[in-house]
Enzyme design. Structure first.
Site, PDB file in Angstrom:
ATOM      1  N   ASP A  46       0.876  -1.140  -0.076  1.00 21.28           N
ATOM      2  CA  ASP A  46      -0.114  -0.122   0.072  1.00 21.28           C
ATOM      3  C   ASP A  46       1.011   1.395  -0.135  1.00 21.28           C
ATOM      4  O   ASP A  46       2.083   1.140   0.397  1.00 21.28           O
ATOM      5  CB  ASP A  46      -1.004  -0.089   1.120  1.00 21.28           C
ATOM      6  CG  ASP A  46      -2.019   1.101   0.986  1.00 21.28           C
ATOM      7  OD1 ASP A  46      -2.232   1.529  -0.004  1.00 21.28           O
ATOM      8  OD2 ASP A  46      -2.268   1.618   2.194  1.00 21.28           O
ATOM      9  N   CYS A  95      -4.433  -1.782  -2.090  1.00 17.91           N
ATOM     10  CA  CYS A  95      -4.538  -0.484  -2.332  1.00 17.91           C
ATOM     11  C   CYS A  95      -5.399  -0.312  -3.759  1.00 17.91           C
ATOM     12  O   CYS A  95      -5.058  -0.636  -4.638  1.00 17.91           O
ATOM     13  CB  CYS A  95      -3.150   0.143  -2.679  1.00 17.91           C
ATOM     14  SG  CYS A  95      -3.344   2.109  -2.925  1.00 17.91           S
ATOM     15  N   ASN A  96      -6.576   0.348  -3.389  1.00 15.59           N
ATOM     16  CA  ASN A  96      -7.732   0.562  -4.665  1.00 15.59           C
ATOM     17  C   ASN A  96      -7.045   1.620  -5.649  1.00 15.59           C
ATOM     18  O   ASN A  96      -6.960   1.155  -6.884  1.00 15.59           O
ATOM     19  CB  ASN A  96      -8.798   1.129  -4.251  1.00 15.59           C
ATOM     20  CG  ASN A  96      -9.710   0.142  -3.459  1.00 15.59           C
ATOM     21  OD1 ASN A  96     -10.486  -0.541  -3.700  1.00 15.59           O
ATOM     22  ND2 ASN A  96      -9.345   0.204  -2.068  1.00 15.59           N
ATOM     23  N   CYS A 155     -11.174   2.459  -0.063  1.00  8.19           N
ATOM     24  CA  CYS A 155      -9.631   3.094  -0.030  1.00  8.19           C
ATOM     25  C   CYS A 155      -9.295   2.170   1.401  1.00  8.19           C
ATOM     26  O   CYS A 155     -10.037   2.017   2.303  1.00  8.19           O
ATOM     27  CB  CYS A 155      -9.263   4.344   0.330  1.00  8.19           C
ATOM     28  SG  CYS A 155      -7.702   4.697   1.080  1.00  8.19           S
ATOM     29  N   HIS A 191      -7.262   2.590   3.782  1.00  7.58           N
ATOM     30  CA  HIS A 191      -7.313   3.395   4.634  1.00  7.58           C
ATOM     31  C   HIS A 191      -8.406   3.566   5.379  1.00  7.58           C
ATOM     32  O   HIS A 191      -8.377   3.787   6.781  1.00  7.58           O
ATOM     33  CB  HIS A 191      -6.771   4.767   4.446  1.00  7.58           C
ATOM     34  CG  HIS A 191      -5.266   4.732   4.226  1.00  7.58           C
ATOM     35  ND1 HIS A 191      -4.505   4.368   3.229  1.00  7.58           N
ATOM     36  CD2 HIS A 191      -4.248   5.371   5.127  1.00  7.58           C
ATOM     37  CE1 HIS A 191      -3.232   4.587   3.082  1.00  7.58           C
ATOM     38  NE2 HIS A 191      -2.917   5.171   4.348  1.00  7.58           N
TER      39      HIS A 191
HETATM   40  N1  DGL Z   1      -4.864   2.985   0.738  1.00  2.86           N
HETATM   41  C1  DGL Z   1      -5.058   3.393  -0.848  1.00  2.86           C
HETATM   42  C2  DGL Z   1      -6.293   2.849  -1.379  1.00  2.86           C
HETATM   43  O1  DGL Z   1      -6.840   2.022  -1.125  1.00  2.86           O
HETATM   44  C3  DGL Z   1      -4.795   4.970  -0.943  1.00  2.86           C
HETATM   45  C4  DGL Z   1      -4.223   6.053  -0.260  1.00  2.86           C
HETATM   46  C5  DGL Z   1      -3.381   7.090  -0.769  1.00  2.86           C
HETATM   47  O2  DGL Z   1      -4.245   8.028  -1.092  1.00  2.86           O
HETATM   48  O3  DGL Z   1      -2.218   7.102  -0.864  1.00  2.86           O
HETATM   49  O4  DGL Z   1      -6.711   3.328  -2.406  1.00  2.86           O
END
Ligand code: DGL
Length: 265
Positions: A11, A75-76, A190, A192
């Protein structure tokens, strides 16, 4: 399985830990490696061509160095952009991806009103639009791109104060009332955002189902590993690698809570 190294979770920051923790429940013997490209964080606003080139080059190094038996792109933002190119560049490595959980949301919604909360990058992706066309044609889907939530999630996880108002400002657009119906599912697109799920529940204008795909991703990893699953726990601790090479005692303690030792400490 072509490689014998750990299962690598990737990620841009701490969000992929929400996926790693589910995988650990299902695969307690597996050696895991967490890679956070925190030098690039947040990647949600990166131009697509730059981000694709950056991710492909980083993975050339990661695959050569760690020989992962599988990779989970947790990570999407990264996977919806570069997933296909990564698979093509590393045909011997099984990749498990993370994409917005639009299909399960469309299957579960009672009101037909779904919102997808994601980074600005994921909201813009052709991949995301085609998921909506393929699986949610009968629903009204509101795409909400958030500029600041990934950073707020990191601050929250580190124990720093994050005000309710700041969070509400980022999620408010997910709540739609239309024709006597209301949004009943918000897809956390996301990795996060599940770190903030309890905060979201407390401040939401009305109760909704906050859909976190982490368990489904971990189950997909189990299927992909198949017979290649580890049978016995190795005595080596699982490591976390951060591309900015931070010296950060708070991060070390936080990672210890996820069973990880920060490499280079
Ligand atoms: N955790 C990431 C996702 O799933 C994105 C976080 C970022 O903006 O870097 O998209």
């Amino acid at each position: 399985m072509a490689n014998s190294g750990p299962v690598l979770f990737f990620d841009s920051g701490l969000g992929g830990l929400t996926v790693l923790r589910e995988a650990r429940y299902l695969l307690p013997c597996e050696a895991l490696l967490y890679v956070a490209d925190d030098a690039a964080f947040p990647i949600g606003r990166w131009p697509e061509a730059d981000l694709t080139a950056h991710i492909l080059s980083l993975f050339d190094d990661l695959v050569a160095r760690y020989r992962p038996r599988a990779v989970v792109v947790a990570c999407n933002t990264a996977f919806t952009l570069a997933g296909a190119a990564l698979r093509k560049a590393h045909p011997d490595v099984p990749f498990v991806g993370t994409v917005p959980a639009i299909k399960p949301a469309a299957e579960r919604t009672a009101s037909g009103l779904i919102s997808v909360l994601a980074t600005p990058g994921t909201v813009r992706r052709t991949y995301t639009r085609s998921l909506i066309e393929s699986f949610a044609g009968q629903c009204h889907v509101r795409l909400v791109g958030s500029d600041g939530l990934a950073e707020l999630a990191e601050r929250h996880l580190r124990g720093e104060a994050v005000a309710d108002d700041a969070l509400l400002g980022e999620i408010r657009d997910c709540f739609v009332e239309w024709d006597g119906r209301r949004t009943d599912i918000v897809v956390l697109a996301c990795t996060h955002y599940p770190l903030l799920a309890n905060r979201f529940r407390a401040i939401a204008p009305w109760p909704v189902d906050w859909l976190d795909p982490a368990e489904a991703i971990a189950r997909q990893l189990v299927r992909v590993l198949g017979e290649g699953r580890a049978e016995a726990r190795s005595h080596q601790p699982d490591k976390a690698v951060f591309t900015s090479r931070p010296q950060d005692p708070v991060l070390e303690r936080l990672l210890a809570g996820f069973g990880l030792v920060l490499e280079g400490q």
